[in-house]
Write an enzyme that holds these catalytic residues in place. Sequence first.
Site, short mmCIF file in Angstrom:
data_model
loop_
_atom_site.label_atom_id
_atom_site.label_comp_id
_atom_site.label_asym_id
_atom_site.label_seq_id
_atom_site.Cartn_x
_atom_site.Cartn_y
_atom_site.Cartn_z
CD GLU B 209 -3.15 -0.94 0.48
OE1 GLU B 209 -3.56 0.23 0.42
OE2 GLU B 209 -3.72 -1.91 -0.08
CB CYS B 243 -1.76 7.13 1.88
SG CYS B 243 -3.12 6.18 2.55
#
Lengths: 453, 468
Positions: B209, B243
């Site tokens: 990720e 993010c």
Amino acid sequence: MERMQQIVGRARAAFRSGRSRPLEFRIQQLKALERMVQEKEKEILAALKADLNKCGPNAYSHELLGVLRELVRAMENLPSWAAPHPVKKDLLTLRDKAYIHYEPLGVVLVIGAWNYPFLLIMQPLIGAITAGNAVVVKPSEVSENTAQLLAELLPQYLDKDLYAVVTGGAPETTELLTQRFDHILYTGSSRVGRIVMAAAAKHLTPVTLELGGKSPCYIDKDCDLSVACRRITWGKYMNCGQTCIAPDYILCHPSIQDKVVENIKATLKEFYGDDVKSSPDYGKIINQRHFKRILGLLEGQKIAHGGESDEASCFIAPTILTDVSPESKVMEEEIFGPVLPLVTVKSVEEAIEFINLREKPLALYVFSNKQQLITRVIAETSSGGMTANDVLMHCLVPDLPFGGVGQSGMGAYLGRYSFETFSHRRSCLIRDLRWEVVNKVRYPPGSMELMHL
Amino acid sequence: NPYAGLVSHLRASWLAGKTRPMEYRVAQLEALGRFLDDKKQEILEATALDMGKPSFEAFFSEILLCKNELNVTLNNLCHWMKDEHVDKNLVMQLDSAFIRKDPYGVVLIIAPWNYPIHLFLVPLIGAIAAGNCAIIKPSEISKNTERLVAETLSCYLDTDCFAVVTGGVPETTSLLENKFDYIFFTGIPPVGQIVMTAAAKHLTPVTLELGGKNPCYVSDTCDVTNVARRVAWGRFFNAGQTCIAPDYLLCTIEMQEKLMPALREAITEFFGPNPRESPDFGRIVSDKQFRRLRALLSSGRVALGGQTDEAERYIAPTVLADVLPSDPVMQEEIFGPILPIVVIANMDEAIDFINARPRPLALYAFSCDSKIVNQVLERTSSGGFCGNDTLMHMTLTSLPFGGIGNSGLGKYHGKFTFDTFTHHRGCLHRNMGLETLNGPRYPPYTQQKLGLLTATFEVKRRGTCTLL
């Protein structure tokens, strides 16, 4: 270097043009592949014969049939696979549209293997095209006739820029792997699998690795030995043992070892006649290197049947070894040849322990009349896939994923799994610009009381 | 290797089958729930110390969202674990064909500092639910949370099967030399490459990720007030250290003019006239990150905010106008409370701009016209997409969360986490009888046999039927 860059660059530019995205285009390409298999059947069978001495019906059923099946499945299901999948919403998103949007990844690399040289390029290629990608395929140079044929045929039937064939060996593949791809599917050995994944890591490219290992086959005392041995013989000696999911070795109780040998011998006679070498249905070892490697595994072993060989024609007779020691060379590496070691174990517990001490295999087989024993073996081991009371067949069930685990690989494909492997599942939430009042809960200034709504 | 013993110990527990029974997994998951309840205050305090995380935000992301994932998993675990039976063809009607959900074994979860509980706990939920043992490596940068996790998690989870490893780069490098059966990494792309390269040595599958610059396109037809609020919320949450935060805005010069007062209003509404005094605005996690962000303020011109305080690691909610694509702020993922606006002429230019860059983790498009939102979606690629809002797509557990290309590989949340840590094993249980049906497949091969095989195994186009 430049040639690879050009080929991949062309594929990427073709992908960017967007023409591989409409479903009609993809189906058109798949239909072209179907025509290719039908129109060029003779040429394909000739190449397979030259490479692996596979005879017509054999080659057709083991390679072409699988390809045609995959094509029809893709064409029939593409519209439903590619449709957006709505997902369950929660309180906050009740008014919104929430779904998974299937998109192509981009440019996919498919590296094939030599043992089913047509099948193992075509099936991944079909999946990648179905998902809307551009594809570069690299057939194995070891099965050189099939590689050459694919290089000639694919450009005749498919969009030349979107789908490219690269031929060559290790140096060409290494060069190809320096390019950026959006997914790599590799079929081959664990050793090279590591190299492929390390190269992919440089570009953060996801990989599907279809590798191998020693697929164990446990035969319980309580089973129809004649049926079991016939099925095992079929799977083991097909393509001269050069099948990634072939039963590699047998585990059985010492008291039935002799009966197993007898049954396999009888079946071999039924399949290939008295003189195996002259049977049109028995293949050959792919090349000298593997021929020598497999013969080397016979050193110091008790040969219960077979053992004959002929270097000139790369022929090794169907061979059975008994009382094989777990520490011997033939039990260290994947055999990938027509040699079947029998290792004796006193119980299913011992068999399970034996299996679990080793790397997770690509396939696992167990033969027994006892449902409970089969359930136990499945529950206490792991493998890519498995079949009970037969061999190989799990790879023919349309909705089962086909792939390895641990050293035998990662990822899966075939059917819907190919489509998923070569697609990006993009999560989408489409909200309304109105109804701002609903959002007020989340904005600062925050209060803990509001939070407990 | 200093961790070989620990990995060995966990592997022994794994081989003994400890983590496989459903009751065991449920018990461990419930213990995680108690951890979140008992240690709520400590979590809020640790994250406040680490990056000035406002309690409201910490509760939302570190407790509430985690509990959601836990509950979804506990509610569905029984169903997820079951064998999935699949359709069979004609020849296999008497057989049983199913997908068995096998755990991988011993997995490694490496978490970053920005949502330090959430980003190890949500993957861990899936790892436990799937029946694995796990080593958790929290980030050393969020050191208060790291200490909390290292000291207290062992009081809740079975230490034979779950362990926490602390440390920085040398320790993580050492840890990665061991063989794991799955590695789940959240962090930046360069480290993602290092993790995947280390994984390749053992043929260990990974989920990465990662991140990137998440574009946010605002069309000319939109409700400026609501857009400004939603964008400001997503950008300034956790002081921009998210993010999936909207990284930069793309809009026309006219829209930039309209947005500016709306953004100012939204910021004031959220944080008051002086955000530095608001309990709802966070701080930058470290001096290094602070200095990096401060340097980016020289791009374009500061239209809103721009104030900084090094002692507090405070950077005001900032909007930069007239930013050029070549400016420093457009060269890296910002990961801070700075929102650059890049002016484009129209939607096509915006789409070209986006497509000329690496594929982001998230992509946002705002418009009252749903056709525009749809066009942006269709003509771009990203991990996830949200139309007319920011961040929200990650709160829905039924949507897969992950990147593409440089922003990552693999996906999780909800069932997707369970699936991530599960090997889907294809199983076929055949009948030992009916051996005659197998006749056509055996040598000697004949055309007649081939005909029979084709008839039984061929997938026929719909509309025809096979009579056998």
